[in-house]
Design a protein around this motif. Sequence first.
Motif, mmCIF file in Angstrom:
data_model
loop_
_atom_site.group_PDB
_atom_site.id
_atom_site.type_symbol
_atom_site.label_atom_id
_atom_site.label_comp_id
_atom_site.label_asym_id
_atom_site.label_seq_id
_atom_site.Cartn_x
_atom_site.Cartn_y
_atom_site.Cartn_z
ATOM 1 N N VAL A 17 0.069 -1.703 0.168
ATOM 2 C CA VAL A 17 0.064 -0.087 0.248
ATOM 3 C C VAL A 17 0.364 1.422 -0.245
ATOM 4 O O VAL A 17 0.343 2.241 -0.660
ATOM 5 N N GLU A 18 1.959 1.635 0.755
ATOM 6 C CA GLU A 18 2.783 3.073 0.909
ATOM 7 C C GLU A 18 3.524 2.746 -0.458
ATOM 8 O O GLU A 18 3.957 4.287 -0.495
ATOM 9 N N ALA A 19 4.192 1.759 -0.854
ATOM 10 C CA ALA A 19 4.332 1.670 -2.378
ATOM 11 C C ALA A 19 3.502 2.575 -2.957
ATOM 12 O O ALA A 19 4.230 3.293 -3.777
ATOM 13 N N LEU A 20 2.757 1.676 -3.563
ATOM 14 C CA LEU A 20 2.252 2.320 -4.532
ATOM 15 C C LEU A 20 1.192 3.503 -4.296
ATOM 16 O O LEU A 20 0.937 4.495 -5.105
ATOM 17 N N ARG A 21 0.891 4.257 -2.578
ATOM 18 C CA ARG A 21 1.133 4.929 -2.583
ATOM 19 C C ARG A 21 1.678 6.491 -2.605
ATOM 20 O O ARG A 21 1.307 7.352 -3.811
ATOM 21 N N GLU A 22 3.272 5.845 -2.965
ATOM 22 C CA GLU A 22 4.765 6.576 -2.984
ATOM 23 C C GLU A 22 4.340 6.999 -5.132
ATOM 24 O O GLU A 22 4.559 7.755 -5.222
ATOM 25 N N ALA A 23 3.815 5.624 -6.039
ATOM 26 C CA ALA A 23 4.116 6.141 -6.815
ATOM 27 C C ALA A 23 2.918 6.442 -7.422
ATOM 28 O O ALA A 23 3.552 7.461 -8.720
ATOM 29 N N LEU A 24 1.975 6.797 -7.351
ATOM 30 C CA LEU A 24 0.249 7.253 -7.246
ATOM 31 C C LEU A 24 0.927 8.594 -7.122
ATOM 32 O O LEU A 24 0.877 9.920 -8.338
ATOM 33 N N MET A 25 1.087 9.124 -6.455
ATOM 34 C CA MET A 25 1.907 10.373 -5.837
ATOM 35 C C MET A 25 3.240 10.598 -6.722
ATOM 36 O O MET A 25 3.340 11.863 -6.964
ATOM 37 N N ALA A 26 4.234 10.317 -7.330
ATOM 38 C CA ALA A 26 4.490 10.421 -7.926
ATOM 39 C C ALA A 26 4.588 11.122 -9.213
ATOM 40 O O ALA A 26 5.088 12.130 -9.907
ATOM 41 N N ALA A 27 3.741 10.077 -9.702
ATOM 42 C CA ALA A 27 2.097 10.735 -10.589
ATOM 43 C C ALA A 27 1.128 11.803 -10.480
ATOM 44 O O ALA A 27 0.207 11.470 -11.644
ATOM 45 N N LYS A 28 1.790 12.252 -9.737
ATOM 46 C CA LYS A 28 0.406 12.941 -9.184
ATOM 47 C C LYS A 28 -0.916 12.816 -8.627
ATOM 48 O O LYS A 28 -2.091 13.591 -9.040
ATOM 49 N N ILE A 29 -1.391 11.473 -8.794
ATOM 50 C CA ILE A 29 -2.298 10.911 -8.118
ATOM 51 C C ILE A 29 -2.603 10.810 -6.852
ATOM 52 O O ILE A 29 -1.886 10.118 -6.844
ATOM 53 N N VAL A 30 -3.576 10.999 -6.173
ATOM 54 C CA VAL A 30 -3.599 10.984 -4.698
ATOM 55 C C VAL A 30 -5.057 10.340 -5.127
ATOM 56 O O VAL A 30 -6.887 10.401 -5.395
ATOM 57 N N LEU A 31 -5.062 9.253 -4.041
ATOM 58 C CA LEU A 31 -5.940 8.150 -3.545
ATOM 59 C C LEU A 31 -6.285 8.254 -1.909
ATOM 60 O O LEU A 31 -5.561 7.611 -1.622
ATOM 61 N N PRO A 32 -6.983 8.880 -1.240
ATOM 62 C CA PRO A 32 -6.760 9.489 -0.276
ATOM 63 C C PRO A 32 -7.723 8.432 0.685
ATOM 64 O O PRO A 32 -6.805 7.889 1.700
ATOM 65 N N SER A 33 -7.822 7.008 0.257
ATOM 66 C CA SER A 33 -8.780 5.900 1.270
ATOM 67 C C SER A 33 -7.986 4.744 0.561
ATOM 68 O O SER A 33 -8.058 3.342 1.105
ATOM 69 N N LEU A 34 -7.182 4.855 0.268
ATOM 70 C CA LEU A 34 -6.042 3.832 -0.035
ATOM 71 C C LEU A 34 -5.752 3.228 1.063
ATOM 72 O O LEU A 34 -5.154 3.538 1.702
ATOM 73 N N ARG A 35 -5.977 1.602 0.893
ATOM 74 C CA ARG A 35 -5.756 0.459 1.961
ATOM 75 C C ARG A 35 -5.986 -0.684 2.091
ATOM 76 O O ARG A 35 -6.432 -1.119 0.561
ATOM 77 N N ALA A 36 -5.664 -1.131 2.725
ATOM 78 C CA ALA A 36 -5.669 -2.805 2.583
ATOM 79 C C ALA A 36 -6.985 -2.984 3.013
ATOM 80 O O ALA A 36 -7.316 -2.369 3.723
ATOM 81 N N ASP A 37 -7.019 -3.841 2.680
ATOM 82 C CA ASP A 37 -8.972 -4.408 1.861
ATOM 83 C C ASP A 37 -9.283 -5.563 3.781
ATOM 84 O O ASP A 37 -8.906 -6.408 3.509
ATOM 85 N N ARG A 38 -9.795 -4.698 4.066
ATOM 86 C CA ARG A 38 -10.508 -5.167 5.893
ATOM 87 C C ARG A 38 -11.362 -6.484 5.194
ATOM 88 O O ARG A 38 -11.514 -7.727 6.313
ATOM 89 N N ALA A 39 -11.867 -6.325 4.597
ATOM 90 C CA ALA A 39 -12.966 -7.316 4.217
ATOM 91 C C ALA A 39 -12.828 -8.957 4.083
ATOM 92 O O ALA A 39 -13.538 -9.508 4.749
#
Length: 58
Positions: A17-39
């Motif tokens: 999740v953290e690696a994906l968040r960093e990669a998305l931020m580098a592309a200026k894409i923000v997914l504030p709800s990005l997280r592990a699926d608890r279900a």
Amino acid sequence: MVTAQQEPDTTDVTAAVEALREALMAAKIVLPSLRADRASPSLNLIRPGASRRRYPAR
């Protein structure tokens, strides 16, 4: 893949999740709800959640 004999490793999914968040931020894409699926923790899935309106249209 997690089998009946394996325990899900939450550290791996958290790191993913953290690696994906960093990669998305580098592309200026923000997914504030990005997280592990608890279900389904045994599957180690990632939920993308919501995004700002202008990004999906890109």
